[in-house]
Design an enzyme around this catalytic site. Structure first.
Site, PDB file in Angstrom:
ATOM      1  N   CYS A  20       0.805  -1.222   0.000  1.00  0.00           N
ATOM      2  CA  CYS A  20       0.000   0.000   0.000  1.00  0.00           C
ATOM      3  C   CYS A  20       0.837   1.270   0.000  1.00  0.00           C
ATOM      4  CB  CYS A  20      -0.871   0.077   1.248  1.00  0.00           C
ATOM      5  SG  CYS A  20      -2.020  -1.256   1.408  1.00  0.00           S
ATOM      6  N   GLY A  46       1.528  -0.288  -4.919  1.00  0.00           N
ATOM      7  CA  GLY A  46       0.271  -1.009  -5.067  1.00  0.00           C
ATOM      8  C   GLY A  46      -0.386  -0.653  -6.373  1.00  0.00           C
ATOM      9  N   ASN A 125      -1.501   1.603   5.677  1.00  0.00           N
ATOM     10  CA  ASN A 125      -0.393   0.860   5.077  1.00  0.00           C
ATOM     11  C   ASN A 125       0.217   0.000   6.177  1.00  0.00           C
ATOM     12  OD1 ASN A 125       2.930   1.791   3.865  1.00  0.00           O
ATOM     13  ND2 ASN A 125       1.797  -0.095   3.611  1.00  0.00           N
ATOM     14  N   GLY A 126       0.259  -1.297   5.946  1.00  0.00           N
ATOM     15  CA  GLY A 126       0.811  -2.201   6.953  1.00  0.00           C
ATOM     16  C   GLY A 126      -0.046  -3.437   7.063  1.00  0.00           C
ATOM     17  N   TYR A 265      14.321  -2.527  -1.679  1.00  0.00           N
ATOM     18  CA  TYR A 265      13.486  -2.747  -2.855  1.00  0.00           C
ATOM     19  C   TYR A 265      12.195  -1.919  -2.905  1.00  0.00           C
ATOM     20  CZ  TYR A 265      10.395  -5.240  -6.083  1.00  0.00           C
ATOM     21  OH  TYR A 265       9.520  -5.549  -7.083  1.00  0.00           O
TER      22      TYR A 265
END
Ligand code: SF4
Length: 489
Positions: A20, A46, A125-126, A265
């Site tokens: 996300c 995302g 997000n998570g 990344y």
């Protein structure tokens, strides 16, 4: 719109996937347009779906949630006109919890709840590691869930709170939540940002004119001309209104454990994390890798695009020339989104091509960011050998990925991870390359700025997918039978 999206990275089918990106703006007219631009810059976090909620004093809350890319959904004037107001938040997603791989529109964030003191929308997000037990408890007490997303628990916990304001309710709700959360939320008049006590996922604050911005990454501030102010601290909650930014720390303090893989990344190379350029960190990983795992060869070639900075660092440190031995097709558009089986099998060749004139007869070092299942690494090796390379040496800019992530990254089950079942030498044999080396965990820590390497007693980052040491117990997964690392491993 189809919900089958082309991958952002040519090897997305063999990569860990960040799930996300979140973005919010207050104090700028037509805030939703800024949010759309911000989400576009965060699209690498995302690609499956995205949504924007905006608030206007006359028209109240409005939302648009769609499958697909931001550029395909939030550029049309007729859509953006439905999102008026100077306050808006947005979310791009790849599902990690919930209906993985077949997102329903009801799982697309931001989520919205109507409370006695007004509405609120949240974007998360998570990953909430105790979501199953929270959901069971909430359903037992009468909550009716609309989605299969773990994030929806936050809205229901807020609904049950006796807090007198929405920020108070959010604070109370998030105290019950375990795992990783960076949250951007909004009420009618406030933009709210929260980071979990370990600060696993990023969240930054920016300013543009009279407006304030919250974003997963700094690269999305740049796109709207916002100035980076600072990171939201682990465990911090900021509440922003027309009077400015108020900050407090509602959670029990903990040692921060930012996701080290964001450096390797997930984040964009033009972002700044923890005061460090992501590009520079990745280049430094290549330098460390060249020191740890030198090899006599003719060329250093990146596996595009995420292996590029590390390949540059490897080349600089080793003195072996850098070359674009593999060329990525930049125009992998929608033509092949739903390819026939025959085209699908062409796989990597559709996305990448070997620069034969460079490679022929050469001993080639290929630098990639990670090895997950290893399927793509094998195909790339075959392409390089087909082009006449004399030797192929893989150098990997992360340690072996041997454990799944439960903090908001999509990873295959443990047994599908190549490094979970094979030693480095077995992986080399499996990939049939002349040599294969991964950067060590200590080397990675040095590259991200920890001069002494990893402190085994108090690691500065979350590195669970490499070490198997989870900073937050993955309660839901343990319930489902997941086995933590044993003393023997
Ligand atoms: S387990 Fe790996 S990917 Fe997940 S948060 Fe930790 S370091 Fe990041």
């Amino acid at each position: 719109m189809s919900n089958t999206m082309p991958p952002a990275h040519p090897f997305d089918d063999d990569k860990l996937k960040e799930e996300c990106g979140i973005f919010g703006v207050i104090g700028l007219s037509d805030a939703a347009n800024f949010v759309a631009l911000g989400l576009h810059a965060l699209q690498h976090r995302g690609q499956e779906a995205g949504g924007i909620v905006a608030h206007d004093p006359e028209q109240g809350f409005n939302s648009v949630r769609r499958f697909g890319y931001v550029r395909d959904n939030f550029t049309d004037e007729s859509v953006m006109q439905t999102l008026p107001g100077a306050l808006a938040i947005g979310h791009v997603r790849y599902s990690t919890a919930g209906s993985k791989g077949q997102t329903a529109i009801r799982d697309v964030q931001p989520f919205f709840g109507e409370f006695s003191m007004g509405g609120a929308a949240i974007a998360h997000n998570g990953n909430i590691t105790n979501a199953n037990s929270l959901r069971r408890e909430l359903i037992d007490r009468g909550s009716i869930f609309q989605s299969s997303s773990d994030s929806e628990c936050i809205i229901h916990l807020m609904a049950r709170s006796m807090g007198r304001s929405i920020p108070d309710r959010m604070e109370e709700a998030l105290r019950k939540v375990e795992g990783a959360f960076s949250v951007v939320a909004m009420t009618r008049t406030k933009l709210i940002g929260v980071r979990d006590p370990l600060g696993v996922r990023p969240l930054v604050l920016g300013q543009v004119g009279d407006g304030w911005v919250l974003s997963s990454e700094t690269c999305a501030l740049d796109i709207i001309g916002a100035r980076f102010i600072r990171e939201i601290e682990p465990g911090e909650m900021v509440v922003i209104n027309d009077k400015g930014v108020q900050s407090h720390f509602p959670f029990r303090p903990a040692k921060s454990r930012f996701c080290i893989f964001e450096h390797v990344y997930f984040s964009r190379p033009d972002s700044i994390l923890g005061g460090r350029s992501v590009y520079e960190t990745r280049r430094q990983i290549g330098v460390e890798l060249a020191k740890e795992a030198p090899v006599d060869a003719d060329l250093v070639c990146p596996v595009p695009d995420s292996g590029t900075p590390a390949a540059i660092g490897f080349s600089q440190e080793s003195g072996i020339p850098y070359a674009m031995g593999i060329i990525r097709n930049q125009y992998m558009g929608r033509t092949f989104i739903e390819p026939t089986e025959q085209i699908r099998n062409m796989g990597v060749r559709l996305k990448l091509n070997v620069n034969r004139a460079l490679i022929e007869g050469k001993r080639v070092i290929l630098v990639d960011d990670s090895v997950v299942r290893g399927t793509t690494s094998r195909k790339i090796k075959e392409m390089i050998l087909d082009a006449g390379a004399a030797e192929v040496h893989f150098r990997i800019a992360s340690p072996p990925t041997a454990w799944p992530c439960f903090y908001g990254v999509d990873t295959p089950q443990r047994e599908k991870l190549l490094a979970a079942t094979m030693s480095e030498e077995e992986m080399r044999n499996h990939l049939a390359v002349d040599s294969l080396r991964f950067i060590s965990l200590d080397g990675l820590y040095r590259a991200v700025g920890e001069a002494g390497g990893r402190d085994p007693k108090a690691p500065a980052y979350c590195d669970a997918c490499f070490s198997g040491e989870y900073p937050v117990e993955p309660a839901d997964m343990l319930e489902q039978g997941f086995q933590l690392k044993t003393a023997a491993e």
